[in-house]
Scaffold this motif. Structure first.
Motif, mmCIF file in Angstrom:
data_model
loop_
_atom_site.group_PDB
_atom_site.id
_atom_site.type_symbol
_atom_site.label_atom_id
_atom_site.label_comp_id
_atom_site.label_asym_id
_atom_site.label_seq_id
_atom_site.Cartn_x
_atom_site.Cartn_y
_atom_site.Cartn_z
ATOM 1 N N ALA A 1 -39.664 -14.125 32.858
ATOM 2 C CA ALA A 1 -38.744 -14.355 33.979
ATOM 3 C C ALA A 1 -39.425 -15.090 35.124
ATOM 4 O O ALA A 1 -38.755 -15.732 35.944
ATOM 5 C CB ALA A 1 -38.188 -13.022 34.474
ATOM 6 N N PHE A 2 -40.756 -15.027 35.198
ATOM 7 C CA PHE A 2 -41.500 -15.651 36.284
ATOM 8 C C PHE A 2 -42.136 -16.982 35.887
ATOM 9 O O PHE A 2 -42.582 -17.738 36.738
ATOM 10 C CB PHE A 2 -42.621 -14.715 36.773
ATOM 11 N N ILE A 3 -42.197 -17.250 34.589
ATOM 12 C CA ILE A 3 -42.908 -18.438 34.108
ATOM 13 C C ILE A 3 -42.029 -19.678 34.245
ATOM 14 O O ILE A 3 -40.910 -19.714 33.747
ATOM 15 C CB ILE A 3 -43.385 -18.233 32.653
ATOM 16 N N ILE A 4 -42.570 -20.682 34.935
ATOM 17 C CA ILE A 4 -41.872 -21.955 35.146
ATOM 18 C C ILE A 4 -42.030 -22.837 33.907
ATOM 19 O O ILE A 4 -41.101 -23.484 33.453
ATOM 20 C CB ILE A 4 -42.437 -22.697 36.373
ATOM 21 N N GLY A 5 -43.246 -22.869 33.386
ATOM 22 C CA GLY A 5 -43.524 -23.708 32.220
ATOM 23 C C GLY A 5 -44.836 -23.321 31.576
ATOM 24 O O GLY A 5 -45.674 -22.644 32.180
ATOM 25 N N ARG A 6 -44.982 -23.757 30.341
ATOM 26 C CA ARG A 6 -46.157 -23.393 29.548
ATOM 27 C C ARG A 6 -46.532 -24.576 28.675
ATOM 28 O O ARG A 6 -45.659 -25.219 28.090
ATOM 29 C CB ARG A 6 -45.801 -22.186 28.686
ATOM 30 N N MET A 7 -47.837 -24.843 28.569
ATOM 31 C CA MET A 7 -48.312 -25.911 27.698
ATOM 32 C C MET A 7 -49.511 -25.399 26.918
ATOM 33 O O MET A 7 -50.448 -24.851 27.508
ATOM 34 C CB MET A 7 -48.719 -27.133 28.511
ATOM 35 N N GLY A 8 -49.463 -25.544 25.619
ATOM 36 C CA GLY A 8 -50.574 -25.129 24.777
ATOM 37 C C GLY A 8 -51.139 -26.321 24.021
ATOM 38 O O GLY A 8 -50.387 -27.132 23.482
ATOM 39 N N ILE A 9 -52.456 -26.404 24.008
ATOM 40 C CA ILE A 9 -53.128 -27.511 23.332
ATOM 41 C C ILE A 9 -54.151 -26.939 22.353
ATOM 42 O O ILE A 9 -55.126 -26.312 22.777
ATOM 43 C CB ILE A 9 -53.856 -28.428 24.336
ATOM 44 N N PRO A 10 -53.945 -27.127 21.053
ATOM 45 C CA PRO A 10 -54.973 -26.699 20.102
ATOM 46 C C PRO A 10 -56.109 -27.723 20.086
ATOM 47 O O PRO A 10 -55.866 -28.928 19.977
ATOM 48 C CB PRO A 10 -54.234 -26.672 18.769
ATOM 49 N N TYR A 11 -57.329 -27.245 20.245
ATOM 50 C CA TYR A 11 -58.510 -28.118 20.191
ATOM 51 C C TYR A 11 -59.222 -27.783 18.885
ATOM 52 O O TYR A 11 -60.152 -26.983 18.843
ATOM 53 C CB TYR A 11 -59.384 -27.876 21.410
ATOM 54 N N ARG A 12 -58.739 -28.381 17.813
ATOM 55 C CA ARG A 12 -59.163 -28.007 16.465
ATOM 56 C C ARG A 12 -60.658 -28.223 16.220
ATOM 57 O O ARG A 12 -61.293 -27.432 15.523
ATOM 58 C CB ARG A 12 -58.336 -28.773 15.439
ATOM 59 N N GLU A 13 -61.218 -29.279 16.801
ATOM 60 C CA GLU A 13 -62.637 -29.563 16.588
ATOM 61 C C GLU A 13 -63.526 -28.446 17.112
ATOM 62 O O GLU A 13 -64.614 -28.200 16.595
ATOM 63 C CB GLU A 13 -63.036 -30.891 17.253
ATOM 64 N N SER B 1 -51.948 -23.579 29.507
ATOM 65 C CA SER B 1 -51.733 -23.542 30.956
ATOM 66 C C SER B 1 -50.340 -22.989 31.221
ATOM 67 O O SER B 1 -49.385 -23.311 30.512
ATOM 68 C CB SER B 1 -51.896 -24.934 31.584
ATOM 69 N N ILE B 2 -50.269 -22.142 32.228
ATOM 70 C CA ILE B 2 -49.025 -21.477 32.600
ATOM 71 C C ILE B 2 -48.751 -21.756 34.067
ATOM 72 O O ILE B 2 -49.610 -21.508 34.920
ATOM 73 C CB ILE B 2 -49.138 -19.939 32.408
#
Length: 85
Positions: A30-42, A49-50
């Motif tokens: 309810a408080f989260i504006i946006g979320r971005m997830g980046i897999p760094y496979r190497e 980031s939230i």
């Protein structure tokens, strides 16, 4: 109620903790504006980031709970923008 905008930077080094992390984020959705997830496979890690707009105590509580998860680290940066709702 006073709310602040903040950004959480999360590094996931233990994939076994991802389910717990996602559960916590769902609890605070309810408080989260946006979320971005980046897999760094190497490097075998993920970077999440939230962006959140919530009372400062709520932000601190979420950050503390995330920080207790095994193999996950979190840092929070707060804006100076305070909203009175």
């Amino acid at each position: 109620m006073e709310t602040r905008v903040a950004v959480m930077g999360i590094i996931v080094e233990n994939p076994d903790s991802v389910e717990q992390l996602n559960s916590l984020l769902h609890d605070y959705s309810a408080f989260i504006i946006g979320r971005m997830g980046i897999p760094y496979r190497e490097k075998h890690i993920s970077i999440v980031s939230i962006a959140i707009d919530a009372p400062q105590d709520t932000i601190a509580a979420l950050s503390g709970k995330i920080g207790k998860l095994s193999g996950i680290s979190v840092k929070t940066a707060y804006s100076n923008v305070i909203t009175h709702e």
